[in-house]
Design a protein around this motif. Sequence first.
Motif, PDB file in Angstrom:
ATOM      1  N   SER A 123      57.812 -10.358  20.515  1.00 31.37           N
ATOM      2  CA  SER A 123      56.549  -9.647  20.646  1.00 31.37           C
ATOM      3  C   SER A 123      55.523 -10.494  21.383  1.00 31.37           C
ATOM      4  CB  SER A 123      56.014  -9.245  19.274  1.00 31.37           C
ATOM      5  OG  SER A 123      56.940  -8.404  18.637  1.00 31.37           O
TER       6      SER A 123
ATOM      7  N   ASP B 245      59.878  -3.799  23.541  1.00 28.98           N
ATOM      8  CA  ASP B 245      59.934  -4.641  22.355  1.00 28.98           C
ATOM      9  C   ASP B 245      60.589  -3.847  21.221  1.00 28.98           C
ATOM     10  OD1 ASP B 245      59.632  -6.618  20.516  1.00 28.98           O
ATOM     11  OD2 ASP B 245      57.463  -6.406  20.277  1.00 28.98           O
ATOM     12  N   THR B 246      61.209  -4.573  20.293  1.00 28.17           N
ATOM     13  CA  THR B 246      61.957  -3.907  19.221  1.00 28.17           C
ATOM     14  C   THR B 246      61.077  -3.130  18.256  1.00 28.17           C
ATOM     15  OG1 THR B 246      61.753  -5.858  17.863  1.00 28.17           O
ATOM     16  CG2 THR B 246      63.732  -5.677  19.192  1.00 28.17           C
TER      17      THR B 246
ATOM     18  N   GLY C 126      59.795  -4.510  15.676  1.00 29.33           N
ATOM     19  CA  GLY C 126      59.917  -5.152  14.369  1.00 29.33           C
ATOM     20  C   GLY C 126      61.027  -4.600  13.488  1.00 29.33           C
TER      21      GLY C 126
ATOM     22  N   GLU D 272      64.102  -5.161  13.527  1.00 27.83           N
ATOM     23  CA  GLU D 272      65.136  -6.131  13.194  1.00 27.83           C
ATOM     24  C   GLU D 272      64.778  -6.951  11.961  1.00 27.83           C
ATOM     25  OE1 GLU D 272      62.873  -6.424  15.342  1.00 27.83           O
ATOM     26  OE2 GLU D 272      62.280  -8.478  15.788  1.00 27.83           O
TER      27      GLU D 272
HETATM   28 MG   LIG Z   1      58.311  -8.511  17.025  1.00 32.30          MG
END
Ligand SMILES: [Mg+2]
Lengths: 211, 443
Positions: A22, A65-66, A68, A70
């Motif tokens: 991030s 971006d994932t 969060g 994960e």
């Molecule tokens: Mg992140």
Amino acid sequence: MATVRIPRQKVILCGDYGVGKSSLFRRFTNNTFVSESDRKSTLGLDHIDREYKVGDKQIKLQLWDTGGMERVASVTSSYYKFAEGAILVFALDNAASFHSLSQHLLDIVTYAENAKIFICGNKSDLEGREPEVSDEEVEAFCEQCHTLISATYKTSCKIGEGIDEMFQDISRQLVQANRSKMELHALEQKSFQIDTASEPEINEEGTSCSC
Amino acid sequence: MNEEYDAIVLGTGLKECILSGMLSVSGKKVLHIDRNKYYGGESASITPLEELFQRYGLEAPGERFGRGRDWNVDLIPKFLMANGQLVKLLIHTGVTRYLEFKSIEGSYVYKGGKIAKVPVDQKEALASDLMGMFEKRRFRNFLIYVQDFREDDPKTWKDFDPTKSNMQGLYDKFGLDKNTQDFTGHALALFRDDEYLNEPAVNTIRRIKLYSDSLARYGKSPYLYPMYGLGELPQGFARLSAIYGGTYMLDKPIDEIVLGEGGKVVGVRSGDEIAKCKQVYCDPSYVTDKVRKRGKVIRCICILDHPIASTKDALSTQIIIPQKQVGRKSDIYVSLVSSTHQVASKGWFVGMVSTTVETENPEIEIKPGLDLLEPIAQKFVTISDYLEPIDDGADSQIFISESYDATTHFETTCLDVLNIFKRGTGETFDFSKIKHELGDEEQ
Ligand SMILES: [Mg+2]
Ligand SMILES: Cc1cc2nc3c(=O)[nH]c(=O)nc-3n(C[C@H](O)[C@H](O)[C@H](O)COP(=O)(O)OP(=O)(O)OC[C@H]3O[C@@H](n4cnc5c(N)ncnc54)[C@H](O)[C@@H]3O)c2cc1C
Ligand SMILES: Nc1nc2c(ncn2[C@@H]2O[C@H](COP(=O)(O)OP(=O)(O)O)[C@@H](O)[C@H]2O)c(=O)[nH]1
């Protein structure tokens, strides 16, 4: 609306929670850095486009971006779909994050088989203090993966080092790799995204909606 | 897990994922759990193909069907109406950015053992071989009436009150015969049975308009289908929920929904961990004592190496077999997608036949559908209960979705979701709550 289409390439960030995905995303987005306290401030924004120039060619990197996911669960497989590039991120001060690269790599080759893969060792500002992952180890890993890894980089989101160079180089590699592929892809797919702008199209006779 | 949440959502099927996304966006603290290792529950697309064979207790197929990883097979077949509720939800939540779609190439209806293209405009109606010459003209007049119809302008109603008179009355006004009524009600208005004939005509008019407005959006047919299969839909909404703060846990068995005073939910237990919450949203499989059976649905997944005959080799199709054509009470639905949607390996097709079960021998019931798909390389049959909650959840604060029905589109799915959201929050979902710059790429 006959603008020249600049090819867009989806690039995803992969890697363990806490390695700085991030933060890379934030640097890419508005070149800022935040520390521990307010990590969650990228509210609502999870992918963004930036244009890069490679020689006389323009390319749009769309970085994802994932979000969060994960942290406790796995990232959805749809995150990987349509990706042309994937950046495998680990933290140079965290050997565990380096060792789980192979797992993330497996996900990438499963769900985004055509993506070019890059490795990014982040937090280079901490490296001197606790060099948990050495250059040799990274090299050995790339060798094990045969030709899967296109390039490796070192970055620090904190002091803003190596980041622009990385995205510039990734753009160059994607332009090279995809020159003909992108055109083919556009021809083959005929798929589209739905959006508010796509107003109903009336065909010539104006009869398409006559029931 | 040992925290307190506004809402815990159990199951990552499409309905639960949309709800989770809507709740997170509305500022609720959400924990979203699935007992499976993967996202999607019943609305997952199964990959690789070996996994599908295993799921049905069959031996792995070997090399025959190409590379297993190229397959993403839906367990529940549905298409999106281009102008329908789900597309509205996708657009307003920005989830459409995670997906790519293709139009379904053709929409067909079954008549007297053969299939014919569903005529939707005057030109097609006049060319259609579904009707005789005079019937075509009557049907054309009916289409024009529906097209010009405005609910807020009684002048367009032409001496017929569609809010009071029933649909049978409107058919009679235009003198349409039984056959035409059949495909209008079932292939255009997409009713599953004939009860609509006795209901106010305005319902049917709305549905025909949805069909034609959807058709007008992307041409060919009113239906859309996402690349890589329907399983991409719940994942898109899960991502929406996550970026608005929702926490995801997979592979987590749920042992108990913990009730407190007055039978109101206070938390969810997994092993010896308890997550506290004010509300639970879930699919029927997590609360078997709070749902009842309302019927059964049979679905047969078919792997083919050819398109469907008489569809001009379409790579995707929908065929509706109206109930009366085959002496039934409910319609049979046939759908086909293929490698062009990244759901099958090159040269292969995935067909699906589904209907509401009416007899003791459901596999015989779907035979007319299967006959259209023959020869079939491999079949996978599922018969599942259609479950619905026994109450509205007001007392327990447990809000349960209904099973997925036999319809081939998502309109009922979305209605259920919006209804549950309203029961749970007391509010109608406010689309304006979603930030529109959500990854906005069109500067
Ligand atoms: Mg992140
Ligand atoms: C790219 C990306 C990466 C992420 N990474 C992580 C992660 O690593 N870990 C993690 O836990 N979460 C992550 N998230 C989730 C995201 O940050 C969540 O929005 C956040 O967790 C919400 O947290 P909160 O409940 O503390 O904030 P909230 O209480 O929801 O909101 C914080 C503040 O923002 C305001 N706000 C809330 N919603 C909106 C809105 N829609 N529009 C405008 N203002 C709003 C609120 O009023 C409040 O002042 C990520 C999201 C994205 C997009
Ligand atoms: N010292 C240092 N810290 C960093 C760097 N990049 C990220 N961080 C910190 O590492 C933590 C995790 O970063 P984040 O970007 O949220 O990781 P993510 O989970 O992979 O998205 C945060 O506290 C960041 O401030 C870096 O280059 N150097």
